[in-house]
Motif scaffolding. Sequence first.
Motif, PDB file in Angstrom:
ATOM      1  N   PRO A  16     -59.231 -11.519  39.625  1.00 57.78           N
ATOM      2  CA  PRO A  16     -60.535 -10.889  39.432  1.00 57.78           C
ATOM      3  C   PRO A  16     -61.616 -11.465  40.337  1.00 57.78           C
ATOM      4  N   PHE A  17     -61.305 -11.621  41.620  1.00 63.09           N
ATOM      5  CA  PHE A  17     -62.344 -11.975  42.590  1.00 63.09           C
ATOM      6  C   PHE A  17     -62.218 -11.047  43.789  1.00 63.09           C
ATOM      7  N   ALA A  18     -63.226 -11.028  44.605  1.00 61.36           N
ATOM      8  CA  ALA A  18     -63.370  -9.991  45.626  1.00 61.36           C
ATOM      9  C   ALA A  18     -62.508 -10.237  46.861  1.00 61.36           C
ATOM     10  N   PHE A  19     -62.348  -9.156  47.657  1.00 66.06           N
ATOM     11  CA  PHE A  19     -61.791  -9.163  49.003  1.00 66.06           C
ATOM     12  C   PHE A  19     -60.273  -9.339  49.060  1.00 66.06           C
ATOM     13  N   VAL A  20     -59.587  -9.108  47.933  1.00 63.22           N
ATOM     14  CA  VAL A  20     -58.136  -9.254  47.901  1.00 63.22           C
ATOM     15  C   VAL A  20     -57.467  -7.935  47.532  1.00 63.22           C
ATOM     16  N   GLU A  21     -57.901  -7.318  46.461  1.00 59.39           N
ATOM     17  CA  GLU A  21     -57.261  -6.101  45.975  1.00 59.39           C
ATOM     18  C   GLU A  21     -57.528  -4.927  46.916  1.00 59.39           C
ATOM     19  N   GLY A  22     -56.474  -4.151  47.206  1.00 59.46           N
ATOM     20  CA  GLY A  22     -56.629  -2.954  48.026  1.00 59.46           C
ATOM     21  C   GLY A  22     -56.565  -3.192  49.518  1.00 59.46           C
ATOM     22  N   ALA A  23     -55.997  -4.325  49.947  1.00 59.72           N
ATOM     23  CA  ALA A  23     -55.925  -4.610  51.380  1.00 59.72           C
ATOM     24  C   ALA A  23     -55.118  -3.542  52.113  1.00 59.72           C
ATOM     25  N   SER A 235     -55.595 -17.807  46.802  1.00 59.96           N
ATOM     26  CA  SER A 235     -56.518 -17.885  47.939  1.00 59.96           C
ATOM     27  C   SER A 235     -57.413 -16.652  47.977  1.00 59.96           C
ATOM     28  N   GLN A 236     -58.539 -16.797  48.672  1.00 57.52           N
ATOM     29  CA  GLN A 236     -59.483 -15.690  48.824  1.00 57.52           C
ATOM     30  C   GLN A 236     -60.072 -15.684  50.233  1.00 57.52           C
ATOM     31  N   LEU A 244     -61.018 -18.913  54.841  1.00 57.67           N
ATOM     32  CA  LEU A 244     -60.008 -18.598  53.833  1.00 57.67           C
ATOM     33  C   LEU A 244     -60.053 -19.722  52.814  1.00 57.67           C
ATOM     34  N   MET A 245     -60.449 -19.394  51.577  1.00 58.63           N
ATOM     35  CA  MET A 245     -60.578 -20.391  50.523  1.00 58.63           C
ATOM     36  C   MET A 245     -59.244 -20.531  49.800  1.00 58.63           C
ATOM     37  N   LEU A 246     -58.704 -21.749  49.762  1.00 60.33           N
ATOM     38  CA  LEU A 246     -57.419 -22.045  49.164  1.00 60.33           C
ATOM     39  C   LEU A 246     -57.663 -22.809  47.863  1.00 60.33           C
ATOM     40  N   GLY A 247     -57.376 -22.153  46.732  1.00 60.27           N
ATOM     41  CA  GLY A 247     -57.799 -22.655  45.437  1.00 60.27           C
ATOM     42  C   GLY A 247     -56.789 -23.563  44.764  1.00 60.27           C
ATOM     43  N   PHE A 248     -57.273 -24.692  44.235  1.00 59.88           N
ATOM     44  CA  PHE A 248     -56.440 -25.689  43.570  1.00 59.88           C
ATOM     45  C   PHE A 248     -57.022 -26.075  42.213  1.00 59.88           C
ATOM     46  N   LEU A 249     -56.138 -26.483  41.308  1.00 61.49           N
ATOM     47  CA  LEU A 249     -56.495 -27.279  40.143  1.00 61.49           C
ATOM     48  C   LEU A 249     -56.091 -28.708  40.452  1.00 61.49           C
ATOM     49  N   ALA A 250     -56.968 -29.670  40.152  1.00 61.67           N
ATOM     50  CA  ALA A 250     -56.681 -31.065  40.481  1.00 61.67           C
ATOM     51  C   ALA A 250     -56.978 -31.964  39.293  1.00 61.67           C
ATOM     52  N   SER A 296     -70.798 -16.900  41.303  1.00 60.97           N
ATOM     53  CA  SER A 296     -70.739 -15.447  41.204  1.00 60.97           C
ATOM     54  C   SER A 296     -69.343 -14.965  40.806  1.00 60.97           C
ATOM     55  N   PRO A 297     -69.264 -13.862  40.047  1.00 56.91           N
ATOM     56  CA  PRO A 297     -67.954 -13.291  39.684  1.00 56.91           C
ATOM     57  C   PRO A 297     -67.122 -12.828  40.871  1.00 56.91           C
ATOM     58  N   ILE A 298     -67.721 -12.644  42.050  1.00 61.87           N
ATOM     59  CA  ILE A 298     -66.920 -12.223  43.199  1.00 61.87           C
ATOM     60  C   ILE A 298     -66.126 -13.383  43.797  1.00 61.87           C
ATOM     61  N   SER A 299     -66.394 -14.615  43.372  1.00 62.07           N
ATOM     62  CA  SER A 299     -65.844 -15.783  44.052  1.00 62.07           C
ATOM     63  C   SER A 299     -64.629 -16.360  43.346  1.00 62.07           C
ATOM     64  N   ILE A 300     -63.734 -16.961  44.127  1.00 68.25           N
ATOM     65  CA  ILE A 300     -62.608 -17.692  43.567  1.00 68.25           C
ATOM     66  C   ILE A 300     -63.082 -18.918  42.816  1.00 68.25           C
ATOM     67  N   ALA A 301     -64.274 -19.416  43.138  1.00 71.92           N
ATOM     68  CA  ALA A 301     -64.817 -20.583  42.438  1.00 71.92           C
ATOM     69  C   ALA A 301     -64.913 -20.319  40.940  1.00 71.92           C
ATOM     70  N   ARG A 302     -65.473 -19.181  40.573  1.00 73.15           N
ATOM     71  CA  ARG A 302     -65.615 -18.862  39.153  1.00 73.15           C
ATOM     72  C   ARG A 302     -64.248 -18.681  38.495  1.00 73.15           C
ATOM     73  N   TRP A 303     -63.322 -18.052  39.206  1.00 73.69           N
ATOM     74  CA  TRP A 303     -61.971 -17.847  38.677  1.00 73.69           C
ATOM     75  C   TRP A 303     -61.281 -19.175  38.411  1.00 73.69           C
ATOM     76  N   LEU A 304     -61.445 -20.137  39.305  1.00 75.26           N
ATOM     77  CA  LEU A 304     -60.849 -21.458  39.106  1.00 75.26           C
ATOM     78  C   LEU A 304     -61.430 -22.148  37.875  1.00 75.26           C
ATOM     79  N   ILE A 305     -62.732 -22.001  37.676  1.00 74.56           N
ATOM     80  CA  ILE A 305     -63.363 -22.578  36.488  1.00 74.56           C
ATOM     81  C   ILE A 305     -62.772 -21.961  35.225  1.00 74.56           C
ATOM     82  N   GLU A 306     -62.600 -20.653  35.232  1.00 74.37           N
ATOM     83  CA  GLU A 306     -62.009 -19.977  34.085  1.00 74.37           C
ATOM     84  C   GLU A 306     -60.575 -20.410  33.851  1.00 74.37           C
TER      85      GLU A 306
END
Length: 313
Positions: A16-23, A235-236, A244-250, A296-306
């Motif tokens: 649920p973040f932007a710029f990925v779905e529908g490529a 990633s986003q 290219l943002m590469l998302g991790f849990l640490a 913002s809800p468009i960002s992978i940052a918020r998704w990682l927090i969730e």
Amino acid sequence: MTVSSDHPVEPAVSPPFAFVEGALDRADALRDDPDALAALWPQARVLLLEDDGRALADAAQALYAPTGAALGGGPGSAIFLGLRAGTGWFAQRAATAAPAVVAAAPQRLDLRSAAAQWPAFDATVFAQARALAHWHARHRYCSACGGELDFIRAGWLGHCRRCGSEHYPRTDQAIIAAVSDGTRLLLGRQRDWPPRRWSVIAGFVEPGESLEQTVAREVLEETGVRVRSCRYLASQPWPFPGALMLGFLAQADADVPVVGAELEDARWFDAASVRAGLARDWQAADTTDEGIVLSSPISIARWLIERWLQQLP
């Protein structure tokens, strides 16, 4: 630091973040086939971009992408983005389109605004177009000899007129990590952010460095906290202008945060504070209300927090 091997990479989903779905189907083979591109052009959809990166939109602020037939001529210097259900998609500078075509689009939208209100596909194709247009605008000369570049392969390759060097679109890799000590989440804020805005830690990958090493280094440099292990999630593409943002849990030690030069502040927040931050309007960070406001809800940052909240016991 160790890298977790107990948790395999999760299957691909539509996050649920932007710029990925529908490529688009990038259809790389068509970039060297001018006849095929010319055949696609009449029915193709063409995004028109201002030189500041905004896209043309109609009166309702929806994406304005006229057909190639409406624009006339052929692909010319337009960038071929790819295919969707057999239809070609291109991007072109608005300044090169006929005035009557441009006049039919009274609105201009920046990418962040578009991502918040357009359908996922429209925002994704805009992101791709904007990133490529930015690369064209910032890489007009050869970094080896200073000669002018010609963009070939339908806009995907810069060829130096003087020395023949080839230049490819640039993407800067960056990690972004939700760092936890087991019960709390590490958040930071930059000096130029609105008051009360906080987010997870991010930073660019350096030469000769693995992604896991980048997570550990960036978190330590920015906050003084030592990461023990990390796990990649998703990633986003982040075309602001071309990352290219590469998302991790640490997982990290419960060190007292000590900020470096890049952050104004860094703190540990408990789950209740994080949930309250997610519940607040993310655009209300500059108000005088109390409590943190998150990304913002468009960002992978918020998704990682969730995701961090979801994996708490």
